[in-house]
Design a protein around this motif. Sequence first.
Motif, PDB file in Angstrom:
ATOM      1  N   SER A 198      -2.557   5.925   4.959  1.00 22.74           N
ATOM      2  CA  SER A 198      -3.191   4.938   4.498  1.00 22.74           C
ATOM      3  C   SER A 198      -4.602   5.751   4.237  1.00 22.74           C
ATOM      4  O   SER A 198      -5.713   5.391   3.087  1.00 22.74           O
ATOM      5  CB  SER A 198      -3.858   3.976   5.662  1.00 22.74           C
ATOM      6  OG  SER A 198      -2.681   3.304   5.758  1.00 22.74           O
ATOM      7  N   SER A 200     -10.401   4.061   7.593  1.00 18.41           N
ATOM      8  CA  SER A 200      -9.325   4.010   7.731  1.00 18.41           C
ATOM      9  C   SER A 200      -8.952   5.401   8.690  1.00 18.41           C
ATOM     10  O   SER A 200      -8.538   5.588   9.375  1.00 18.41           O
ATOM     11  CB  SER A 200      -8.337   4.292   6.803  1.00 18.41           C
ATOM     12  OG  SER A 200      -8.562   5.636   5.816  1.00 18.41           O
ATOM     13  N   LEU A 251       1.057  -1.121  -0.372  1.00 17.94           N
ATOM     14  CA  LEU A 251       0.302  -0.129  -0.215  1.00 17.94           C
ATOM     15  C   LEU A 251       0.770   1.094   0.337  1.00 17.94           C
ATOM     16  O   LEU A 251       1.581   0.931   0.725  1.00 17.94           O
ATOM     17  CB  LEU A 251      -0.818  -0.050   1.655  1.00 17.94           C
ATOM     18  CG  LEU A 251      -2.290   1.217   1.402  1.00 17.94           C
ATOM     19  CD1 LEU A 251      -2.554   0.556   0.211  1.00 17.94           C
ATOM     20  CD2 LEU A 251      -2.808   0.671   2.433  1.00 17.94           C
TER      21      LEU A 251
END
Length: 265
Positions: A101, A248, A59
Amino acid sequence: MIKSRGRTTYKTSGFVLGAIDYGDSDRIVTFYTDRYGKLKGIAKGARRSTRRFANALELFSLSTVMLSRSRGSGLALIENCDVVNHYSGIRNDLEKLLGASYMIELIDHMTLEGKKSLVLFNHVKAFLDLVDANMYSDDLIHFFELRLLRYSGYDPVLDRCIVCNTPVDGIEKPCFSVIDGGIRCGRCRDNGRPQIPVSVGTLKALLMSKEIDIDKINRLSLSRQSLKESEAVLCSIIEHTIGKQVKSLKILRQIQGIVENKSGV
Ligand SMILES: [Zn+2]
Protein backbone atom coordinates in the motif's frame (compact mmCIF):
# COMPACT_ATOMS: atom_id res chain seq x y z
CA MET A 1 -8.10 2.45 -29.81
CA ILE A 2 -11.58 2.32 -31.44
CA LYS A 3 -13.70 5.36 -32.35
CA SER A 4 -17.46 5.10 -32.73
CA ARG A 5 -20.39 7.55 -32.37
CA GLY A 6 -18.23 10.29 -30.84
CA ARG A 7 -16.72 7.95 -28.23
CA THR A 8 -13.19 6.62 -28.18
CA THR A 9 -12.65 3.22 -26.58
CA TYR A 10 -9.23 2.04 -25.47
CA LYS A 11 -7.68 -0.87 -23.58
CA THR A 12 -4.76 -0.80 -21.18
CA SER A 13 -3.21 -2.66 -18.22
CA GLY A 14 -3.20 -0.84 -14.92
CA PHE A 15 -2.64 -1.05 -11.17
CA VAL A 16 -5.31 0.44 -8.92
CA LEU A 17 -3.77 3.38 -7.05
CA GLY A 18 -6.95 4.33 -5.22
CA ALA A 19 -10.72 4.63 -5.42
CA ILE A 20 -13.33 6.95 -3.94
CA ASP A 21 -17.11 6.67 -3.77
CA TYR A 22 -19.05 8.92 -6.10
CA GLY A 23 -22.81 9.54 -5.98
CA ASP A 24 -25.06 6.70 -4.78
CA SER A 25 -23.44 3.75 -6.49
CA ASP A 26 -20.35 4.76 -8.51
CA ARG A 27 -16.61 4.68 -7.79
CA ILE A 28 -13.93 6.92 -9.24
CA VAL A 29 -10.81 4.80 -9.67
CA THR A 30 -7.21 5.92 -10.27
CA PHE A 31 -4.95 3.55 -12.22
CA TYR A 32 -1.29 3.57 -13.12
CA THR A 33 -1.28 2.14 -16.63
CA ASP A 34 1.34 0.91 -19.07
CA ARG A 35 0.08 2.89 -22.07
CA TYR A 36 -1.21 6.17 -20.58
CA GLY A 37 0.49 6.59 -17.19
CA LYS A 38 -1.83 7.69 -14.37
CA LEU A 39 -5.48 8.05 -15.29
CA LYS A 40 -8.87 8.24 -13.59
CA GLY A 41 -12.09 6.57 -14.64
CA ILE A 42 -15.61 6.22 -13.29
CA ALA A 43 -16.99 2.74 -12.60
CA LYS A 44 -20.77 3.13 -12.91
CA GLY A 45 -22.75 1.05 -10.46
CA ALA A 46 -19.57 -0.48 -8.97
CA ARG A 47 -20.97 -0.33 -5.44
CA ARG A 48 -24.34 -1.79 -6.44
CA SER A 49 -23.02 -4.84 -8.27
CA THR A 50 -19.96 -6.47 -6.74
CA ARG A 51 -19.98 -9.10 -9.49
CA ARG A 52 -19.47 -6.71 -12.40
CA PHE A 53 -15.96 -5.63 -11.44
CA ALA A 54 -15.26 -8.45 -8.92
CA ASN A 55 -11.95 -7.59 -7.20
CA ALA A 56 -10.47 -5.76 -10.19
CA LEU A 57 -10.94 -2.36 -8.52
CA GLU A 58 -9.20 -3.18 -5.23
CA LEU A 59 -6.02 -1.36 -4.25
CA PHE A 60 -2.94 -2.50 -6.26
CA SER A 61 -4.87 -5.15 -8.26
CA LEU A 62 -3.47 -5.42 -11.78
CA SER A 63 -6.26 -5.41 -14.35
CA THR A 64 -6.94 -5.15 -18.04
CA VAL A 65 -9.13 -2.08 -18.29
CA MET A 66 -11.43 -1.06 -21.14
CA LEU A 67 -12.27 2.64 -21.01
CA SER A 68 -14.25 5.00 -23.20
CA ARG A 69 -14.34 8.75 -23.41
CA SER A 70 -16.57 11.10 -25.36
CA ARG A 71 -15.01 14.09 -27.09
CA GLY A 72 -14.39 16.96 -24.67
CA SER A 73 -15.24 14.90 -21.56
CA GLY A 74 -12.63 14.76 -18.79
CA LEU A 75 -13.40 11.56 -16.94
CA ALA A 76 -13.21 8.23 -18.76
CA LEU A 77 -15.93 5.63 -18.29
CA ILE A 78 -14.69 2.22 -17.14
CA GLU A 79 -16.52 -0.16 -19.50
CA ASN A 80 -14.90 -3.33 -18.31
CA CYS A 81 -12.16 -4.39 -15.91
CA ASP A 82 -10.70 -7.91 -15.76
CA VAL A 83 -8.33 -8.78 -12.96
CA VAL A 84 -4.95 -10.14 -14.10
CA ASN A 85 -3.33 -10.41 -10.67
CA HIS A 86 -5.12 -9.82 -7.38
CA TYR A 87 -1.90 -10.42 -5.40
CA SER A 88 -3.51 -12.73 -2.85
CA GLY A 89 -0.07 -13.48 -1.35
CA ILE A 90 0.17 -9.82 -0.33
CA ARG A 91 -3.40 -9.52 0.97
CA ASN A 92 -3.00 -12.46 3.36
CA ASP A 93 -0.20 -10.79 5.34
CA LEU A 94 -0.65 -7.47 7.17
CA GLU A 95 2.96 -6.29 6.87
CA LYS A 96 3.13 -7.09 3.15
CA LEU A 97 -0.25 -5.45 2.63
CA LEU A 98 0.94 -2.26 4.32
CA GLY A 99 4.27 -2.34 2.43
CA ALA A 100 2.52 -2.73 -0.94
CA SER A 101 0.00 0.00 0.00
CA TYR A 102 2.94 2.30 0.76
CA MET A 103 4.53 1.57 -2.64
CA ILE A 104 1.23 2.34 -4.37
CA GLU A 105 0.67 5.54 -2.37
CA LEU A 106 4.17 6.69 -3.36
CA ILE A 107 3.45 6.07 -7.05
CA ASP A 108 0.27 8.13 -6.73
CA HIS A 109 2.12 11.02 -5.03
CA MET A 110 5.06 11.03 -7.43
CA THR A 111 3.31 10.78 -10.79
CA LEU A 112 1.23 13.19 -12.82
CA GLU A 113 -1.91 12.25 -14.75
CA GLY A 114 -1.26 11.45 -18.40
CA LYS A 115 2.53 11.27 -18.10
CA LYS A 116 3.41 7.84 -19.44
CA SER A 117 6.40 5.78 -18.25
CA LEU A 118 6.62 2.10 -19.12
CA VAL A 119 9.81 1.84 -17.01
CA LEU A 120 7.84 2.99 -13.96
CA PHE A 121 4.95 0.62 -14.73
CA ASN A 122 7.39 -2.31 -14.98
CA HIS A 123 9.08 -1.15 -11.76
CA VAL A 124 5.79 -1.35 -9.82
CA LYS A 125 5.00 -4.74 -11.33
CA ALA A 126 8.44 -6.18 -10.52
CA PHE A 127 8.30 -5.09 -6.87
CA LEU A 128 4.69 -6.19 -6.28
CA ASP A 129 5.62 -9.58 -7.80
CA LEU A 130 8.56 -9.84 -5.35
CA VAL A 131 6.38 -8.99 -2.33
CA ASP A 132 3.71 -11.43 -3.53
CA ALA A 133 6.40 -14.12 -3.89
CA ASN A 134 7.25 -13.76 -0.18
CA MET A 135 10.36 -11.61 -0.62
CA TYR A 136 9.13 -8.68 1.45
CA SER A 137 11.65 -6.87 3.64
CA ASP A 138 12.44 -3.32 4.73
CA ASP A 139 15.51 -3.50 2.45
CA LEU A 140 13.21 -4.14 -0.52
CA ILE A 141 11.11 -1.08 0.36
CA HIS A 142 14.25 1.11 0.30
CA PHE A 143 15.41 -0.36 -3.02
CA PHE A 144 11.92 0.39 -4.38
CA GLU A 145 12.05 4.00 -3.10
CA LEU A 146 15.48 4.66 -4.58
CA ARG A 147 14.61 3.31 -8.04
CA LEU A 148 11.31 5.20 -7.96
CA LEU A 149 13.18 8.45 -7.21
CA ARG A 150 15.45 7.73 -10.16
CA TYR A 151 12.60 7.01 -12.61
CA SER A 152 10.68 10.09 -11.42
CA GLY A 153 13.62 12.43 -12.02
CA TYR A 154 14.62 12.92 -8.34
CA ASP A 155 17.65 10.63 -8.28
CA PRO A 156 19.82 11.71 -5.32
CA VAL A 157 23.60 12.10 -5.86
CA LEU A 158 25.14 9.34 -3.71
CA ASP A 159 28.32 8.49 -5.65
CA ARG A 160 30.34 11.67 -4.92
CA CYS A 161 30.45 14.91 -2.96
CA ILE A 162 28.20 17.35 -4.81
CA VAL A 163 30.63 20.24 -4.08
CA CYS A 164 34.18 18.91 -4.64
CA ASN A 165 33.27 15.73 -6.63
CA THR A 166 35.34 13.42 -4.38
CA PRO A 167 34.09 9.91 -5.26
CA VAL A 168 32.38 7.82 -2.58
CA ASP A 169 35.44 5.56 -2.13
CA GLY A 170 37.64 8.44 -0.97
CA ILE A 171 35.03 10.44 0.90
CA GLU A 172 35.37 11.22 4.62
CA LYS A 173 32.49 11.80 7.03
CA PRO A 174 29.79 12.02 4.35
CA CYS A 175 26.44 13.62 5.16
CA PHE A 176 23.30 13.72 3.07
CA SER A 177 21.94 17.20 2.43
CA VAL A 178 18.21 17.13 1.63
CA ILE A 179 18.21 20.64 0.17
CA ASP A 180 21.08 19.80 -2.19
CA GLY A 181 19.69 16.34 -3.03
CA GLY A 182 23.09 14.75 -2.51
CA ILE A 183 26.15 13.97 -0.43
CA ARG A 184 28.61 16.50 0.98
CA CYS A 185 31.98 15.36 2.35
CA GLY A 186 33.30 16.44 5.77
CA ARG A 187 35.32 19.31 4.20
CA CYS A 188 32.35 20.66 2.21
CA ARG A 189 29.81 20.29 5.01
CA ASP A 190 27.55 23.31 5.45
CA ASN A 191 26.33 23.42 9.04
CA GLY A 192 23.63 25.92 8.07
CA ARG A 193 21.74 23.16 6.19
CA PRO A 194 19.90 20.11 7.57
CA GLN A 195 22.09 17.06 7.06
CA ILE A 196 21.97 13.35 7.83
CA PRO A 197 25.22 11.47 8.63
CA VAL A 198 25.55 8.41 6.42
CA SER A 199 28.33 5.82 6.15
CA VAL A 200 30.29 4.97 2.98
CA GLY A 201 29.06 1.36 3.35
CA THR A 202 25.41 2.47 3.18
CA LEU A 203 26.08 4.67 0.15
CA LYS A 204 27.77 1.79 -1.68
CA ALA A 205 24.93 -0.62 -0.86
CA LEU A 206 22.32 1.87 -2.12
CA LEU A 207 24.31 2.56 -5.28
CA MET A 208 24.56 -1.16 -5.97
CA SER A 209 20.80 -1.62 -5.45
CA LYS A 210 20.14 0.85 -8.28
CA GLU A 211 22.25 -1.06 -10.78
CA ILE A 212 21.57 -4.71 -9.99
CA ASP A 213 19.07 -6.68 -12.11
CA ILE A 214 15.70 -6.84 -10.42
CA ASP A 215 15.72 -10.66 -10.32
CA LYS A 216 18.96 -10.53 -8.27
CA ILE A 217 17.91 -7.72 -5.93
CA ASN A 218 17.08 -10.12 -3.14
CA ARG A 219 20.75 -11.13 -2.92
CA LEU A 220 21.43 -7.67 -1.47
CA SER A 221 20.77 -6.99 2.17
CA LEU A 222 21.41 -3.95 4.34
CA SER A 223 23.07 -4.12 7.76
CA ARG A 224 21.09 -2.81 10.73
CA GLN A 225 23.00 0.48 10.59
CA SER A 226 22.53 0.81 6.81
CA LEU A 227 18.80 0.15 7.19
CA LYS A 228 18.51 3.00 9.69
CA GLU A 229 20.59 5.38 7.57
CA SER A 230 18.76 4.44 4.35
CA GLU A 231 15.42 5.04 6.00
CA ALA A 232 16.51 8.48 7.28
CA VAL A 233 17.95 9.55 3.91
CA LEU A 234 15.18 8.19 1.67
CA CYS A 235 12.35 9.33 3.93
CA SER A 236 13.76 12.86 3.99
CA ILE A 237 14.05 13.01 0.15
CA ILE A 238 10.54 11.66 -0.34
CA GLU A 239 8.95 14.02 2.19
CA HIS A 240 10.91 16.94 0.71
CA THR A 241 9.80 15.94 -2.82
CA ILE A 242 6.09 15.42 -2.17
CA GLY A 243 5.87 18.02 0.60
CA LYS A 244 4.28 15.79 3.24
CA GLN A 245 4.56 12.59 5.24
CA VAL A 246 3.32 9.42 3.51
CA LYS A 247 0.32 8.14 5.47
CA SER A 248 0.70 4.41 4.83
CA LEU A 249 4.39 4.43 5.85
CA LYS A 250 3.44 5.87 9.23
CA ILE A 251 0.87 3.07 9.72
CA LEU A 252 3.41 0.43 8.59
CA ARG A 253 5.99 1.65 11.13
CA GLN A 254 3.37 1.74 13.92
CA ILE A 255 2.35 -1.87 13.21
CA GLN A 256 6.00 -3.01 13.04
CA GLY A 257 6.60 -1.26 16.39
CA ILE A 258 3.69 -3.16 17.99
CA VAL A 259 4.92 -6.52 16.57
CA GLU A 260 8.54 -5.87 17.72
CA ASN A 261 7.42 -4.87 21.23
CA LYS A 262 5.32 -8.02 21.52
CA SER A 263 8.15 -10.29 20.40
CA GLY A 264 10.69 -8.41 22.54
CA VAL A 265 12.94 -7.47 19.55
ZN1 LIG B 1 33.46 17.76 -0.80
